[in-house]
Write a protein that holds these residues in place. Sequence first.
Motif, PDB file in Angstrom:
ATOM      1  N   TYR A  54     -65.437 -44.916  78.643  1.00  0.00           N
ATOM      2  CA  TYR A  54     -65.823 -43.528  78.905  1.00  0.00           C
ATOM      3  C   TYR A  54     -66.398 -43.473  80.307  1.00  0.00           C
ATOM      4  O   TYR A  54     -67.488 -43.980  80.579  1.00  0.00           O
ATOM      5  CB  TYR A  54     -66.794 -43.042  77.839  1.00  0.00           C
ATOM      6  N   THR A  77     -67.773 -41.435  82.469  1.00  0.00           N
ATOM      7  CA  THR A  77     -69.018 -40.877  82.984  1.00  0.00           C
ATOM      8  C   THR A  77     -70.244 -41.620  82.468  1.00  0.00           C
ATOM      9  O   THR A  77     -71.344 -41.366  82.913  1.00  0.00           O
ATOM     10  CB  THR A  77     -69.146 -39.408  82.585  1.00  0.00           C
ATOM     11  N   MET A  78     -70.053 -42.507  81.517  1.00  0.00           N
ATOM     12  CA  MET A  78     -71.209 -43.135  80.890  1.00  0.00           C
ATOM     13  C   MET A  78     -71.505 -44.500  81.490  1.00  0.00           C
ATOM     14  O   MET A  78     -70.638 -45.169  82.029  1.00  0.00           O
ATOM     15  CB  MET A  78     -70.938 -43.325  79.397  1.00  0.00           C
ATOM     16  N   THR A  79     -72.754 -44.923  81.333  1.00  0.00           N
ATOM     17  CA  THR A  79     -73.119 -46.280  81.727  1.00  0.00           C
ATOM     18  C   THR A  79     -72.617 -47.232  80.643  1.00  0.00           C
ATOM     19  O   THR A  79     -72.169 -46.806  79.583  1.00  0.00           O
ATOM     20  CB  THR A  79     -74.637 -46.434  81.818  1.00  0.00           C
ATOM     21  N   GLY A 116     -74.410 -49.104  78.807  1.00  0.00           N
ATOM     22  CA  GLY A 116     -75.265 -48.903  77.633  1.00  0.00           C
ATOM     23  C   GLY A 116     -74.828 -47.691  76.826  1.00  0.00           C
ATOM     24  O   GLY A 116     -74.736 -47.731  75.601  1.00  0.00           O
ATOM     25  N   GLN A 117     -74.540 -46.579  77.529  1.00  0.00           N
ATOM     26  CA  GLN A 117     -74.125 -45.361  76.819  1.00  0.00           C
ATOM     27  C   GLN A 117     -72.778 -45.561  76.141  1.00  0.00           C
ATOM     28  O   GLN A 117     -72.540 -45.041  75.060  1.00  0.00           O
ATOM     29  CB  GLN A 117     -74.058 -44.182  77.801  1.00  0.00           C
ATOM     30  N   PHE A 120     -72.230 -45.081  72.129  1.00  0.00           N
ATOM     31  CA  PHE A 120     -71.414 -43.926  71.751  1.00  0.00           C
ATOM     32  C   PHE A 120     -71.023 -43.878  70.265  1.00  0.00           C
ATOM     33  O   PHE A 120     -71.268 -42.865  69.599  1.00  0.00           O
ATOM     34  CB  PHE A 120     -70.186 -43.883  72.665  1.00  0.00           C
ATOM     35  N   PRO A 121     -70.469 -44.971  69.701  1.00  0.00           N
ATOM     36  CA  PRO A 121     -70.060 -44.901  68.292  1.00  0.00           C
ATOM     37  C   PRO A 121     -71.245 -44.669  67.352  1.00  0.00           C
ATOM     38  O   PRO A 121     -71.105 -43.988  66.335  1.00  0.00           O
ATOM     39  CB  PRO A 121     -69.438 -46.279  68.017  1.00  0.00           C
ATOM     40  N   ASN A 156     -77.254 -50.544  82.721  1.00  0.00           N
ATOM     41  CA  ASN A 156     -77.472 -49.247  83.368  1.00  0.00           C
ATOM     42  C   ASN A 156     -76.459 -48.937  84.450  1.00  0.00           C
ATOM     43  O   ASN A 156     -76.604 -47.972  85.187  1.00  0.00           O
ATOM     44  CB  ASN A 156     -78.884 -49.183  83.942  1.00  0.00           C
ATOM     45  N   ARG A 157     -75.418 -49.763  84.549  1.00  0.00           N
ATOM     46  CA  ARG A 157     -74.387 -49.508  85.553  1.00  0.00           C
ATOM     47  C   ARG A 157     -73.308 -48.591  84.979  1.00  0.00           C
ATOM     48  O   ARG A 157     -73.036 -48.604  83.789  1.00  0.00           O
ATOM     49  CB  ARG A 157     -73.737 -50.833  85.973  1.00  0.00           C
ATOM     50  N   LYS A 158     -72.666 -47.822  85.878  1.00  0.00           N
ATOM     51  CA  LYS A 158     -71.511 -47.039  85.449  1.00  0.00           C
ATOM     52  C   LYS A 158     -70.396 -47.994  85.037  1.00  0.00           C
ATOM     53  O   LYS A 158     -70.074 -48.925  85.778  1.00  0.00           O
ATOM     54  CB  LYS A 158     -71.022 -46.160  86.612  1.00  0.00           C
TER      55      LYS A 158
END
Lengths: 234, 361, 300
Positions: free
Chosen positions: B93, B95-97, B99-100, B104-105, B134-136
């Motif tokens: 994804y 736009t997410m880092t 971690g994000q 997500f799931p 924390n990186r893209k």
Amino acid sequence: MSTIPGRRIIMVTFLFFLLLPIYWLVNMSFKTNNEIVTSMHLWPYQPTLANYRTIFTDESWYSGYINSLKYVIINTVISISVALPFFNLYSAINLFDTPWAVALAHCIFNVPLAVWILEGFVSSVPREIDETAFLDGYSFPRFFVKILIPLIASGIGVAAFFCFMFSWVELLLARTLTSVAAKPISATMTRTVSAAGVDWGLLAAAGVLTIIPGALVIWFVRNYIARGFALGRV
Amino acid sequence: MARIDLVDLAHSYSGNDAPPESFALKPVTMTWRQGGAYALLGPSGCGKTTLLNLISGIVTPSRGKILFDGVDISHATTQKRNIAQVFQFPVIYDTMTVGQNLAFPLKNRGVAPADIDKRVKQIADLLDLTPYLNRKATRLTADAKQKISLGRGLVRSDVAAVLFDEPLTVIDPELKWQLRSKLKALHRELDLTMIYVTHDQTEALTFADTVVVMHDGRVVQSGTPAELFDKPAHTFVGYFIGSPGMNIIPAQVGGHAARIDGHTIALSRRYNHLPSGAKIEIGVRPEFVDIAAPAPGLLSANIERIDDLGRIRFARVRVGEAKLAARVPPGFSPSGDTAGLVFDPSHVHVYADSLLVEGAA
Amino acid sequence: MEKTVNQRAWFLVLPVFLIVAFSAILPLMTVVNYSVQDTFGNNQFFWNGVGWFKELLDPHTDLGERFLASVGRNLLFSAIILAIEVPLGIVVALSMPRQGWQVAACLVILALPLLIPWNVVGTIWQIFGRPDIGLLGYVLNRIGFNYNYVANDLDAWFTVIIMDVWHWTSLVALLCYAGLKSIPDAYYQAAQIDGASRWAVFKAIQLPKMNRVLLIAVLLRFMDSFMIYTEPFVVTGGGPGNSTTFVSIELVKIALGQFDLGKAAALSLVYNLIILIVCWIFYTVMTNAGADRPAKESVK
């Protein structure tokens, strides 16, 4: 590709919205001026081809079409070929009052656009391909013709579509840059407004006729466009 | 975590009424045990991705059933099946880092934020992704992206199986090896059922404890790498696995003997009741055929060339119409174009219509 | 791996530079030249320095007042049509059929308004909106609206905006559709496995993947709407009063109507500058949105 709920209704509504004004124009083009002004019908009660007959028999009308098509095609070709930095076919002699002048002026807008669109396609060609080609002993021009152009053919299609679109639809430049000889149809159309009022039926018929070339272009390139749009980032 | 049973499972992309021969996956019944590391091996278009997508629920089967721990989930959505899938090209994804991406799931399933954080940390640790949390995710390398895709599957603690669809296609060769070792380590650590689709036999044989070989929409054999090598159940398996592949030679077989080109070869088992009218072939791996100096008792062959693979040399020979590969014993150098072939009877298999025939002792 | 810089490539793009130079830079220099001079006709010009620019930007002069008012109107117009066309275009793109002949049919109909000459677009809506002979105007009046775009400011705006939406939403939709089509199926499958809702799929996959085409769409639509001339000129002629007199219409009034070349040149320079600045802002904002920055909302 994922879609949204109610998509059919949205799509049909939107297409209806797009087609309604065009339908009205077509409808009016088959009416007599008398019918247009005196009644409000969804289809012509006394259908007539008189408006079209006027356009096709009057030279000052149909030469407008020919000029329009001429400069649009020239412009599309120049933009694409220059944007593809390929043909150096430009020499500026006797440019004014010819379709060339108008087409050239359009390049201000079209060339950057074509470059922009094509850039997306070209950069999506894997680098390995051109490296392999050079290793195989291809010269640059040969690489261009034999490998790159076929690979980005649909990109060229999309760019050509856009160039056609933007030069076909322009009125302003055509009006200011040319005098009489190279007057495109869009400039000719303003003649329907005379002292005696507006000849609505004739105006509508002329309008309908300007829609047709565009519609034909779309129809012929429709699969190409869909594929081109799908492949490139545009 | 689950045992997966396929019961008479079949699929056609043009619907259930399509002729049976056109099915992308022909009826298959088999069990994938919980905690197993499986590889689905076969050439492109053999139906392996179809089978994988049937298990993950991206494709709904035309007929048959899929059971997870005995529960029929053939028509359940992908989401309900709790499987994880890693695709050929990394899915990130943008736009997410990192971690994000990993969260997500869990976020979609409404897990409490504190639990999400804990789980994401755990998985990132496991996959060596902690420094990048924390990186893209877009800016990372392909192998890191594949790890993220995998992490998004693993982050769910209840995941039933992890499916891999040729996940190493876009990875650089030396990283391929690293990532594959990582997968094996994860498999041991997490006790997950893993199914790995590939057309590369090295990948399949090094990753899996059970390799399922597919050919033309059918599962032709499922077994350990050693079984596939020693006793291919189908001529395709013999040919597809091993380099060079198994020699397949038309022959007449009866009793303890096979006749090729007028010459008799001894077999270690007895074959008396071969189906009549079937195409009979014998199969023997090049490793178990030695070339020797021509002699009256040996099948004679024309040597076409010799491939030196470093540790071992293979001769490419011709017997009548058939082309064979045979081992050149160390220290032996053939004189002239002709040679004799010495077969190891215990490794000569008999095939009827491409299927292995078990001989009697 | 760095690609080796190929110097020959510069010669191949030379024709592009020549054409752009001939058709863009030369006229621009002419305009700059005019903008610092004054004329009393008969091709006699006088040095005027930055006089026109001062007047242009000073709302107390007649020229400044007209200019700033038209810029304000134009910005409002651009803002409104962007606010309608971009979301609508995205929705239409998302509503495209998945496959089959319907796709081709939809593409053809969508592309239709784009290939109609702009003055004909104006003509179509001029006719369509007239209360006496146009379907829209007639119906609106029949159902109780006192709609007349020739007499009422608000009706004129409504007509010009709906015309622009009709004309250009397809462009946004086609660009978005292209962006959507370029998303590999694996993304949707992964999202399905990750349990993403329809909205999450849109936010996490579709919108980011459309970023680039949306940038193109917004830039094109902004530039075109800010330079709009033909369609409103045909429909309303800038009226009623000055209510739909956009910058380009003002410009043509000054340049051709009053033949005040100095004023017109200065105006067009400032006009171009505004377009460049706004485009630059859009570009910066939209490309930064996708750049690699530590996200504000990190995983704690």
